[in-house]
Design an enzyme around this catalytic site. Structure first.
Site: not given
Length: 375
Positions: A153, A175, A282
């Protein structure tokens, strides 16, 4: 019965270290030794461009010939990384005879495909922690060093990849906000396909696989395909990043519990009192909207709030304000992801709060926010 490897760290700064071999493995080892301050001697008939350049710059000594017994006689540490079992065994034997530490680089993994109908591979979902290389667990690191394939990741501790054997396949599925180049179903397929081909697969994630890491989906995909899967917990950024900024998510007399949400969740469902800490992952892009929702649902607009960006990274910084002003303050300070937001009385324990917010409130004539004033 085979024994587990015993790992340790050695202080090599200023010490003479001999590296036998200057291919991909030897170059990687040499790079790390130079960064650690070792006095490096490379023995190899040929060398990579990186080792040649370092030798030309006077950063190391290079003896351009095959290894000879006695080359490591005055070394404090020896690395055998020729790729030849015979030569590496000779280096190790010579080192043992004179009582010198010796590390033998293992040969490249056997990456041949398993026979049909025999799924000898496995998958490990490894939580890499908040991003710093030394925050991964011992179990996670051990599995990583054994891996044939690493599916990584964006927020995983990527510097650990530099220490892997050059034949390890690295699959980058990172991502970022609004950019998911590899859909989750394709990530699942990569894990399953490589494992069914007999590979030891590590899915290296930031934080913990089961804290907004979609680890459960990947676990189910492996189980559904008959692939053995292990989950290795990691240090979640929801707790560790606030701690790095001096903010505990619970603290006697300040907070009795906490909730962890993403910026896309309904923040209005959490308790509204300041003694219940809210951690937002996030959530930077929606911070202003989230704060407005919290206030509309009953949160005190003067409740302390903080945004910690790049926790445990080189640009770690803490921005503090009140719930009503934190979004504007973060925008003014140019806060960038990755970032973790914290709302609650515990934010007052951050050194940044005492330095920035309390003096500003006093200067403005506003009453200081006190946890004991909660209704």
């Amino acid at each position: 019965m085979p024994h587990e490897a015993y790992t340790l760290s050695l202080p090599v700064a200023g010490r003479r270290v001999v590296v036998v071999g200057a291919g991909a493995a030897g170059t990687r080892i040499t790079r790390r030794l130079l960064a650690a301050g070792a006095a490096v001697l490379v023995v190899a008939p040929d060398a990579s461009p990186e080792v040649r350049a370092a030798a030309s710059a006077g950063l190391l000594d290079w003896v351009a010939r095959p290894y000879r017994s006695g080359d490591a006689a005055d070394a404090w540490l020896v690395h055998a990384a020729t790729g030849s079992p015979e030569v590496d065994a000779l280096v190790a034997s010579d080192a043992e005879r004179v009582g010198t530490w010796c590390v033998v680089e293992p040969p490249p993994h056997d990456r041949t495909t398993a026979a049909p109908g025999r799924a000898s591979g496995r998958v490990a979902l490894v939580g890499g922690g908040p991003g710093a290389a030394d925050m991964i667990t011992v179990r996670g690191l051990a599995l990583l060093t054994e891996a044939d394939v690493v599916v990584v990741d964006r927020l995983a501790p990527r510097t650990l990849l530099d220490d892997l054997s050059p034949d390890v396949e690295i699959v980058d599925v990172g991502k970022s906000a609004g950019d998911h180049p590899v859909p989750q179903h394709e990530i699942n397929a990569v894990l399953v396909d490589r494992a069914l081909a007999g590979k030891r697969v590590v899915r290296l994630k930031g934080g913990d696989p089961y804290v907004f890491g979609r680890g459960g989906e990947e676990h189910d995909a492996c189980v559904g395909a008959g692939v053995p899967v292990e989950v290795v917990p990691g240090v979640t950024s929801a707790v560790s990043v606030p701690a790095a900024a001096g903010i505990p998510v619970t603290h006697r007399g300040l907070a009795r519990g906490f909730s962890v949400l993403t910026g896309h969740d309904d923040a209005g469902r959490v308790p509204t009192s300041g003694d219940h800490t809210l951690v937002l992952l996030m959530g930077l892009a929606r911070l202003e909207r989230t704060c407005a929702e919290l206030i509309a649902r009953g949160h005190d607009p003067h409740c302390p709030a903080a945004v910690i960006e790049d926790g445990f990274g080189p640009r770690q910084r803490t921005t503090v304000a009140t719930l009503a002003t934190i979004a504007a303050r973060a925008r003014e300070m140019g806060v960038r992801p990755p970032a973790v937001a914290v709302v609650g009385d515990v934010v007052r324990r951050s050194p940044a709060w005492a330095c920035a917010v309390e003096p500003a409130l006093a200067l403005a004539g506003a009453p200081a926010y006190r946890a004991e004033d909660r209704a």
